[in-house]
Design an enzyme around this catalytic site. Sequence first.
Site, short mmCIF file in Angstrom:
data_model
loop_
_atom_site.label_atom_id
_atom_site.label_comp_id
_atom_site.label_asym_id
_atom_site.label_seq_id
_atom_site.Cartn_x
_atom_site.Cartn_y
_atom_site.Cartn_z
N CYS A 81 0.85 -1.19 0.00
CA CYS A 81 0.00 0.00 0.00
C CYS A 81 0.89 1.24 0.00
O CYS A 81 1.80 1.36 0.82
CB CYS A 81 -0.91 -0.02 1.22
SG CYS A 81 -1.96 1.46 1.37
N CYS A 129 -7.10 -1.43 1.46
CA CYS A 129 -6.02 -1.85 2.35
C CYS A 129 -6.61 -2.22 3.70
O CYS A 129 -7.42 -1.48 4.27
CB CYS A 129 -5.00 -0.71 2.49
SG CYS A 129 -3.69 -1.07 3.70
N CYS A 132 -5.21 0.63 6.46
CA CYS A 132 -5.60 2.05 6.46
C CYS A 132 -6.94 2.29 5.78
O CYS A 132 -7.45 3.41 5.82
CB CYS A 132 -4.52 2.92 5.80
SG CYS A 132 -4.40 2.74 4.00
N CYS A 152 -7.98 -6.06 -9.80
CA CYS A 152 -7.61 -4.99 -10.72
C CYS A 152 -7.28 -3.75 -9.88
O CYS A 152 -8.18 -3.09 -9.38
CB CYS A 152 -8.78 -4.75 -11.67
SG CYS A 152 -8.40 -3.63 -13.02
#
Length: 163
Positions: A81, A129, A132, A152
């Site tokens: 991330c 994520c 977060c 994707c």
Amino acid sequence: MSQHLDRRSFVTWLAASAALPALAACGSGTASAAAYPVSYSEAEWRKRLTPAQFHILREKGTERPGTSPLLNEHRRGTFVCAADGNPLFSSTTKFESGTGWPSFYRPLPRGIGTSRDFDLGMVRTEVHCARCGGHLGHVFDDGPAPTGLRYCMNGDAMAFRAG
């Protein structure tokens, strides 16, 4: 009289059934920032991220297809991330989907979360994520074996760590 009540009950049931998709959409987007271990104010996120990263990760934006340098990243390593460094995908699960976005068939354990996305007037599965809550992209069921899934992802929502 009982036929009238039955008709009223049926109409009530029908109205409630029609409302279920709208009710299901309420609160089905990204969870509140407090629900994630990594949380900052909007101002702090803007300081930490580039404008493109902020737009994608915090405003559920999308980059133009074919524009991410990660699309052509083929080294061994981990896609993380861009907001918090959380490991998301192994390079061994990346494949060429032809869509113009980096695609993977399996996330790493504890890397991602999903939620229903109704933003385009259809139901899609949003990928975010797990640490977060940042928006990464969407998952579709047209990927390769062994999972049949295509994660994707927006390249600007991720960084790459070789190794």
